[in-house]
Design an enzyme around this catalytic site. Structure first.
Site, PDB file in Angstrom:
ATOM      1  N   ASP A 269     -58.990 -36.088 -14.915  1.00 25.27           N
ATOM      2  CA  ASP A 269     -58.857 -35.441 -16.158  1.00 25.27           C
ATOM      3  C   ASP A 269     -59.100 -36.384 -17.227  1.00 25.27           C
ATOM      4  O   ASP A 269     -58.156 -36.249 -18.193  1.00 25.27           O
ATOM      5  CB  ASP A 269     -57.577 -34.354 -16.018  1.00 25.27           C
ATOM      6  CG  ASP A 269     -57.419 -33.665 -17.464  1.00 25.27           C
ATOM      7  OD1 ASP A 269     -58.571 -33.187 -17.850  1.00 25.27           O
ATOM      8  OD2 ASP A 269     -56.439 -33.326 -17.904  1.00 25.27           O
TER       9      ASP A 269
ATOM     10  N   TYR B  56     -45.197 -30.276 -13.773  1.00 26.61           N
ATOM     11  CA  TYR B  56     -45.643 -29.533 -14.858  1.00 26.61           C
ATOM     12  C   TYR B  56     -45.125 -28.264 -15.230  1.00 26.61           C
ATOM     13  O   TYR B  56     -45.636 -27.260 -15.586  1.00 26.61           O
ATOM     14  CB  TYR B  56     -46.885 -29.635 -15.219  1.00 26.61           C
ATOM     15  CG  TYR B  56     -47.617 -30.989 -15.365  1.00 26.61           C
ATOM     16  CD1 TYR B  56     -47.687 -31.266 -16.888  1.00 26.61           C
ATOM     17  CD2 TYR B  56     -48.172 -31.650 -14.518  1.00 26.61           C
ATOM     18  CE1 TYR B  56     -48.148 -32.456 -17.223  1.00 26.61           C
ATOM     19  CE2 TYR B  56     -48.592 -32.747 -14.804  1.00 26.61           C
ATOM     20  CZ  TYR B  56     -48.668 -33.267 -16.255  1.00 26.61           C
ATOM     21  OH  TYR B  56     -49.279 -34.435 -16.447  1.00 26.61           O
TER      22      TYR B  56
ATOM     23  N   GLU C 148     -52.019 -38.613  -7.628  1.00 24.49           N
ATOM     24  CA  GLU C 148     -52.134 -37.051  -7.374  1.00 24.49           C
ATOM     25  C   GLU C 148     -53.203 -36.884  -5.982  1.00 24.49           C
ATOM     26  O   GLU C 148     -54.067 -35.986  -6.353  1.00 24.49           O
ATOM     27  CB  GLU C 148     -52.754 -36.429  -8.360  1.00 24.49           C
ATOM     28  CG  GLU C 148     -51.410 -36.296  -9.385  1.00 24.49           C
ATOM     29  CD  GLU C 148     -51.460 -35.347 -10.438  1.00 24.49           C
ATOM     30  OE1 GLU C 148     -52.613 -34.735 -10.662  1.00 24.49           O
ATOM     31  OE2 GLU C 148     -50.678 -34.997 -11.367  1.00 24.49           O
TER      32      GLU C 148
ATOM     33  N   GLU D  94     -45.434 -38.187 -14.476  1.00 26.00           N
ATOM     34  CA  GLU D  94     -46.028 -37.405 -15.569  1.00 26.00           C
ATOM     35  C   GLU D  94     -45.187 -36.103 -15.546  1.00 26.00           C
ATOM     36  O   GLU D  94     -44.645 -35.442 -14.510  1.00 26.00           O
ATOM     37  CB  GLU D  94     -47.128 -36.910 -14.982  1.00 26.00           C
ATOM     38  CG  GLU D  94     -48.365 -38.088 -14.790  1.00 26.00           C
ATOM     39  CD  GLU D  94     -49.888 -37.639 -14.417  1.00 26.00           C
ATOM     40  OE1 GLU D  94     -49.927 -36.185 -14.725  1.00 26.00           O
ATOM     41  OE2 GLU D  94     -50.538 -38.289 -14.092  1.00 26.00           O
TER      42      GLU D  94
END
Length: 591
Positions: free
Chosen positions: A162, A468, A413, A504
């Site tokens: 991303d 997240y 990830e 993150e």
């Protein structure tokens, strides 16, 4: 690999500036012998810089394939009889370089340096033409991976990470001169023996069989320890340690000498005496618990893309000091070595990461593309793993002597819940430990790799979590997000006795968008989400760090989830603070 230095026996010349440049979308450059001179339509392009955003042209921004650079440089007359080296700090993602039309070096990987001895291709006093073809294409065999999709509007690069696929010569290019007999590599490790600092060194040389190696450790110009031989130890009583917030450095001076004490080659580097170890769930630097406060970052700025720029670097470090950060991760690729030099001098702790981002083909669906089986003969397999292993070796070879680097992260990830993922990563962890047995090894765990599914976490020393809740899950429901996060973290703590760093967490926030009750995309919601995570962190002793995603907004590929890039920065792309920056400043100066 040693960084270029000016010493009493070495010189370097910067080749930065405006080079001639031409895109090669049809791949005709080799057939048309562009190495002997670029075509008439070539333009000027700055080096270093990403080329994508330097002109308002879609063909430049979205180019897929090779781009060619060319410059000329006069080799100094004084370099007669010396070894002449052409060095690129990076070329994203692969390159082939030529001197006077003759190929001299190829390299795979966009973020580590490569060089060629070009002594036989140039003549001191004469001008040399230097050409390099830089290829931005990502494939299932590259790190990071990707694939090319043929569309009615031409080829398009697809990938599973991303951030925007900036390309070009992002870092400095050098001509260097060394003696033919020279120091080719230095490895330094440090430890503490009671009140004594022990500096172990190993020096590699070339064409120097009849020469002696002499090493001196300097403290502010004064010699404090000396040794001779290709390997040995230097012992320093009551050493001044390198520690977070205090980047104290010694100078290791190396000389190649003849029996008559004539210096044939000299090289020096700055080193810090410090230790790193894991004790249960504690992360220790110099035997003291360390708590990571900081960010995942990007090499990303308007116009210049991923170019290394000293002004942006100094400003970013100043903002990190203002906000109270003590560390960052080089997400998701090795940064310019100048960044690590700066972190060394200023006592900033670094988690150093390879470019292995997107080893998770399911992310194609998450990012609005196509999903694939991650590990297979058709996608990521043995050949990819060997390229990945080489990326790890090159990262460690470049950064092994930086005291700021306390840990190697070998992937971000990845898909990590299958037998295939374990078979892929187990030899890579072993290779990392072989290349550097002194630092912990880690990776950043993907949100879908929950404790009940994860298959590789036990291979690593530290667990890094990217989470997240409240954004991609439980969106707008911070109470539910807090409960879900705490439950998962409790599960991790019960299964693994390892330090846990949240590498993150965060939410997108459009600068200037406000709401009385917050709500997704507002500055208030971003701050509220960070507070939610902090409450959970503070309940677990195993949590030894928090790196917000992200330091600053950054460019991405276009998509329905991305309005002019990723907005998770606590600073805008231009480095203006959002509300969350002030919240973090209050917390981190208090912790």
């Amino acid at each position: 690999m040693l960084a270029p230095r000016d010493t009493s026996t070495r010189e370097r010349r910067s080749l930065d500036g405006l080079w001639r440049f031409a895109l090669d979308p049809e791949g005709v450059g080799r057939d048309q012998n562009w190495a002997d001179g670029l075509p008439a339509h070539a333009r000027e392009m700055p080096v270093p810089a990403s080329y994508n955003d330097l002109a308002p042209e879609p063909d430049l921004h979205d180019h897929v394939g090779e781009a060619w650079y060319e410059t000329t440089a006069r080799v100094p007359q004084g370099w007669q009889g010396r070894r002449v080296v052409l060095r690129f700090e990076s070329a994203t993602h692969r390159a082939e370089a030529y001197v006077n039309g003759r190929p001299v070096v190829t390299h795979e990987g966009g973020y580590t340096p490569f060089e060629a001895d070009i002594s036989d291709f140039v003549s001191p006093g004469d001008t040399a033409r230097i050409t390099v073809a830089v290829d931005n294409r990502l494939t299932w065999r590259s790190i990071p991976p990707g694939f090319i999709e043929q569309t009615p509007d031409g080829p398009r690069q697809r990938y599973f990470h991303d951030f925007f696929n900036y390309a070009g010569l992002h870092r400095p290019v050098w001509l260097c001169a060394t003696p033919p007999a020279h120091v080719s590599d230095v490895t330094v490790t440090t430890e503490l023996d009671g009140g004594v600092g022990v500096v172990a060194y190993e020096v590699a040389t070339e064409n120097a069989d009849d020469l002696e190696v002499h090493v001196t450790l300097l403290d502010g110009g004064a010699g404090v320890a000396r040794a001779s031989g290709h390997a040995g130890e230097l012992r320093v009583g009551d050493p001044h340690l390198w520690r977070p917030g205090e980047g104290y450095l010694y100078t290791l001076a190396i000389e190649l000498r003849t029996d008559a004490e004539t210096v044939i080659d000299s090289y020096s580097l700055e080193i810090g005496i410090r230790t790193v170890e894991i004790d249960g769930t504690r992360f220790l630097i110099n035997g003291e618990p360390f708590y990571f406060k900081g960010f995942g970052k990007h090499e990303d700025a308007p116009v210049i893309g991923k170019r290394h720029d000293d002004a942006w670097m100094v400003h970013d470090f100043a903002l990190m000091k203002w906000i109270g950060a003590n560390s960052f991760r080089t997400s998701h690729y090795p940064y310019a070595e100048a960044v690590l030099d700066y972190a060394d001098r200023h006592g900033i702790v670094v988690i150093d990461e390879t470019a292995a981002v997107g080893l998770n083909a399911s992310l194609g669906g998450v990012l609005g593309g196509v999903s694939f089986e991650t590990f297979s003969e058709e996608t990521i397999g043995d050949e990819t793993r060997e390229i990945h292993a080489q990326a790890i070796r090159e990262l460690i070879a470049r950064d092994k002597n930086h005291p700021c680097v306390v840990m190697w992260s070998i992937a971000n990830e990845p898909e990590s819940w299958s037998d295939e993922s374990r078979a892929y990563f187990e030899p890579l962890v072993a290779e990392t430990r072989r290349a550097d047995p002194t630092r912990p090894v880690t990776y950043a765990n993907f949100m879908q790799a929950t404790p009940d599914r994860e298959r590789i976490a036990d291979l690593f020393d530290v667990l890094m979590l990217n989470r997240y809740q409240g954004w991609y899950a439980q969106t707008g429901e911070l109470g539910n997000a807090e409960q879900a996060l705490e439950a998962e973290l409790q599960d991790w703590v019960e299964r693994l006795e390892k330090p846990i760093i949240f590498t993150e967490y965060g939410a997108d926030a459009v600068a200037g968008l406000h709401g009385i009750d917050g709500g997704p995309w507002t500055e208030e919601y971003q701050a509220q989400l960070l507070e939610t995570f902090h409450r959970v962190f503070d309940r677990f002793e195993a949590v030894v760090g928090e790196h917000v995603w992200n330091f600053a907004d950054f460019a991405t590929a276009p998509g329905a989830m991305r309005a002019d890039g990723n907005k998770k920065g606590v600073f805008t792309r231009e480095r203006r603070p959002k509300t969350a920056a002030h919240l973090l400043r209050e917390r981190w100066h208090r912790l």
